[in-house]
Design an enzyme around this catalytic site. Sequence first.
Site, PDB file in Angstrom:
ATOM      1  N   CYS A   2       0.857  -1.179   0.000  1.00 43.33           N
ATOM      2  CA  CYS A   2       0.000   0.000   0.000  1.00 43.33           C
ATOM      3  C   CYS A   2       0.898   1.235   0.000  1.00 43.33           C
ATOM      4  CB  CYS A   2      -0.864   0.016   1.251  1.00 43.33           C
ATOM      5  SG  CYS A   2      -1.773  -1.515   1.462  1.00 43.33           S
ATOM      6  N   ARG A  27       1.470   1.503  -5.944  1.00 40.81           N
ATOM      7  CA  ARG A  27       1.639   0.543  -4.850  1.00 40.81           C
ATOM      8  C   ARG A  27       0.338  -0.152  -4.462  1.00 40.81           C
ATOM      9  NH1 ARG A  27       6.379   1.161  -2.132  1.00 40.81           N
ATOM     10  NH2 ARG A  27       5.497   0.051  -0.361  1.00 40.81           N
ATOM     11  N   TRP A  74      -3.964  -1.816  -1.350  1.00 44.18           N
ATOM     12  CA  TRP A  74      -4.028  -3.018  -2.177  1.00 44.18           C
ATOM     13  C   TRP A  74      -4.421  -4.126  -1.217  1.00 44.18           C
ATOM     14  CZ3 TRP A  74      -1.450  -7.794  -2.644  1.00 44.18           C
ATOM     15  CH2 TRP A  74      -1.637  -8.438  -3.870  1.00 44.18           C
ATOM     16  N   ASN A 100       0.912  -0.320   6.071  1.00 41.73           N
ATOM     17  CA  ASN A 100       1.312  -1.123   4.914  1.00 41.73           C
ATOM     18  C   ASN A 100       1.992  -2.366   5.482  1.00 41.73           C
ATOM     19  OD1 ASN A 100       2.297  -2.115   2.478  1.00 41.73           O
ATOM     20  ND2 ASN A 100       4.083  -0.774   2.502  1.00 41.73           N
ATOM     21  N   GLY A 101       1.517  -3.547   5.070  1.00 37.28           N
ATOM     22  CA  GLY A 101       2.110  -4.780   5.584  1.00 37.28           C
ATOM     23  C   GLY A 101       1.029  -5.735   6.041  1.00 37.28           C
ATOM     24  N   GLU A 482       9.753 -13.831 -20.491  1.00 40.40           N
ATOM     25  CA  GLU A 482       9.482 -12.449 -20.102  1.00 40.40           C
ATOM     26  C   GLU A 482       8.445 -11.820 -21.058  1.00 40.40           C
ATOM     27  OE1 GLU A 482       9.768 -10.685 -17.674  1.00 40.40           O
ATOM     28  OE2 GLU A 482       9.690  -8.612 -18.335  1.00 40.40           O
ATOM     29  N   LYS A 486       4.788 -10.288 -19.906  1.00 44.72           N
ATOM     30  CA  LYS A 486       4.365  -8.917 -20.215  1.00 44.72           C
ATOM     31  C   LYS A 486       2.983  -8.919 -20.852  1.00 44.72           C
ATOM     32  CE  LYS A 486       6.465  -7.097 -18.306  1.00 44.72           C
ATOM     33  NZ  LYS A 486       7.679  -7.297 -17.573  1.00 44.72           N
ATOM     34  N   GLU A 489       0.198  -9.914 -18.355  1.00 40.19           N
ATOM     35  CA  GLU A 489       0.063  -8.975 -17.251  1.00 40.19           C
ATOM     36  C   GLU A 489      -0.768  -7.745 -17.606  1.00 40.19           C
ATOM     37  OE1 GLU A 489       3.948  -7.463 -16.286  1.00 40.19           O
ATOM     38  OE2 GLU A 489       3.367  -6.987 -14.245  1.00 40.19           O
ATOM     39  N   LYS A 604       2.579  -2.670  -8.063  1.00 42.66           N
ATOM     40  CA  LYS A 604       3.972  -2.547  -8.495  1.00 42.66           C
ATOM     41  C   LYS A 604       4.919  -3.268  -7.544  1.00 42.66           C
ATOM     42  CE  LYS A 604       7.424  -0.986 -10.869  1.00 42.66           C
ATOM     43  NZ  LYS A 604       7.684  -1.759 -12.106  1.00 42.66           N
TER      44      LYS A 604
HETATM   45  O1  M6R Z   1      10.482  -5.232  -7.341  1.00 47.70           O
HETATM   46  P1  M6R Z   1      10.773  -6.645  -7.772  1.00 47.70           P
HETATM   47  O2  M6R Z   1      11.689  -6.730  -8.916  1.00 47.70           O
HETATM   48  O3  M6R Z   1      11.220  -7.509  -6.629  1.00 47.70           O
HETATM   49  O4  M6R Z   1       9.366  -7.204  -8.247  1.00 47.70           O
HETATM   50  C1  M6R Z   1       9.219  -8.542  -8.623  1.00 47.70           C
HETATM   51  C2  M6R Z   1       7.951  -8.762  -9.396  1.00 47.70           C
HETATM   52  O5  M6R Z   1       6.837  -8.464  -8.610  1.00 47.70           O
HETATM   53  C3  M6R Z   1       7.891  -7.933 -10.670  1.00 47.70           C
HETATM   54  O6  M6R Z   1       9.017  -8.147 -11.474  1.00 47.70           O
HETATM   55  C4  M6R Z   1       6.629  -8.289 -11.490  1.00 47.70           C
HETATM   56  O7  M6R Z   1       6.716  -9.578 -11.964  1.00 47.70           O
HETATM   57  C5  M6R Z   1       6.459  -7.273 -12.622  1.00 47.70           C
HETATM   58  N1  M6R Z   1       5.244  -6.536 -12.438  1.00 47.70           N
HETATM   59  C6  M6R Z   1       6.369  -7.879 -13.968  1.00 47.70           C
HETATM   60  O8  M6R Z   1       6.272  -6.905 -14.962  1.00 47.70           O
END
Ligand code: M6R
Length: 609
Positions: A2, A27, A74, A100-101, A482, A486, A489, A604
């Site tokens: 959050c 977030r 979130w 947050n947590g 990857e 993408k 997602e 994110k």
């Molecule tokens: O901040 P991080 O790299 O640890 O995040 C890991 C994943 O949550 C992040 O890469 C996620 O898979 C992306 N949204 C993908 O685009």
Amino acid sequence: MCGIVGYIGSRNVKEVVVGGLRKLEYRGYDSAGIATLEDGKLKVIKSVGRLVNLEDKLVTESLDGHLGIGHTRWATHGRPSDDNAHPHQDCSGRFAIVHNGIVENYLQLREELEAAGHTFRSETDTEVVAHLIEEVYNGDLFQTMIAVGERIHGAYALVVLAKDHPDTIFAMRKSSPLIVGLGQEENFIASDIPAILEYTRNVYVLDDGEMAVVRKDRVDCFTLDGIPVLKDVYQVTWDAVAAERGGYDHFMLKEIHEQPKAIRDTLTGRISEDLSRVVLPDLTLSDDKIRAIDRIHIVACGTSWHAGLVGKVVLEKYARIPVDVEIASEYRYRDAVRTDNTLIVVISQSGETADTLAALRECKARGLHVLAITNVVGSSAAREANDVLVTWAGPEIAVASTKAYTTQLIALYLLAVHLGQIRAELTLAQARDVLVALDSLPQLAEQVVDTAPHMEQFAKEWVHAEHTFFIGRGLDYSVALEGALKLKEISYIHAEAYAAGELKHGTLALITEGVPVIALATQPSLYEKTVSNIKEVKARGAFVLGLTWVGNEDLAKSVDAVIYLPLTAPDVAPILHVIPLQLLAYYAAVSRGNDVDKPRNLAKSVTVE
Ligand code: M6R
């Protein structure tokens, strides 16, 4: 997961808090709320849905106080709703808190507090903290917070407003990020720097297990048991506009276009002038320790894990060290085989991903050397690891990671060459070949970004596709993973990545007339094998879009369309070839009318398990 903002000072508190939340929406964005303290009264306003819903509610609210806290949520415990939105309050309305947590023992605490007469209004874990404060409070909020910190288990960044303390905001953190922005006769609190950058560049980054008592004219920091801590001021050097969209329709498109610069910035100062050596002066790992490494575990999630898969190939090839690439949420719960000479490499754009941090901490507790590859200098991963390789991608706001991935690859290649040279597995000439190739990438990446109109065209043609497949061999397979992530997602089109040679072991059954297949064929040594696999899908009616190096006219004979990318050393090709896949996902999401930067159900930074 959050976003938190707090403000104390003489500006319009509503503007500062809501403006900060807008910068933190990445977030979490299923509900939002604000609490202010004015004329001895706590005023709390919240709304389910995007921040804009809260803003609509606030239009008719004056909120004249000089201190306030806000939250963008979130959901973890309790569905998105007005009641579950933060800030939460105790029974008497004397306290307002944002969190947050996850409070892991919230059920037990809730039972205790209910038995003591407290009435709950939400399904959240957070609300127990408000009631616990009320239960413990004896007029001394500082001591109360120490006692509350001792009772709650789990992860938290907590910010508290109290009716009896009209000149103070109280903040504490354990495992969830929190910073304090330092102003003149005003101070700020936030989960992340972009929220306060408009007002100040001077920041205290609270460490794990610290709290801050924030007043208009001073900030005092302590450990969670109340021992004073002297903090260094961290000066933010990046620009506020760097965190804005800068003319692009979406942050994701902006971030895709920023890749040439991000790659250049991540390389800068890390390669010797004659392009023969990697220079990593901040690395504390001694040459002897590097020579002693007997295995590497790369631990990460999502896109960062995909970067790790490429890292494995190059680390094994250049440094001849066996590498395992581990998903952090799995790794942290299994007793992986490690020796004293195992190097742990955690990769995390945010440096705050809960599972990755848990793995980092577990490895450190075992005395292993942890190197973090992260994009956020003051992040938990950066502060807790033994060594840090920063990716200088700048703030990445879009949920879909793009420039973080390419710069993570750069960091991994630099690490692989560095280890390879020290271990005498890589000659000067071999190292130079890789470094020359890396050095030329920023310019080549600019050419690759120009494939955007082609990728937009394919995205439009496939707007109604239900399934897509990404295939490739070797490094191309890692990039395919990857590319598929993408597309899923942000466009919500089902996508699967397959090692091209593995298709015939089951997945070929899913290939029917017109199914889009994106085939990566960038590795000359595997080219013919990949073409055979392309023919297998073509024969079942797939529409195949091939990606290969410029000058390879052969691929056009086997596919329906080809994207030619600049010729580079095959080993570094993934760094370029992922870019058209990012563009394809972007334009597919746009064509389907999706919220590109904030895809459904995702946030994110995943700071909870
Ligand atoms: O901040 P991080 O790299 O640890 O995040 C890991 C994943 O949550 C992040 O890469 C996620 O898979 C992306 N949204 C993908 O685009």
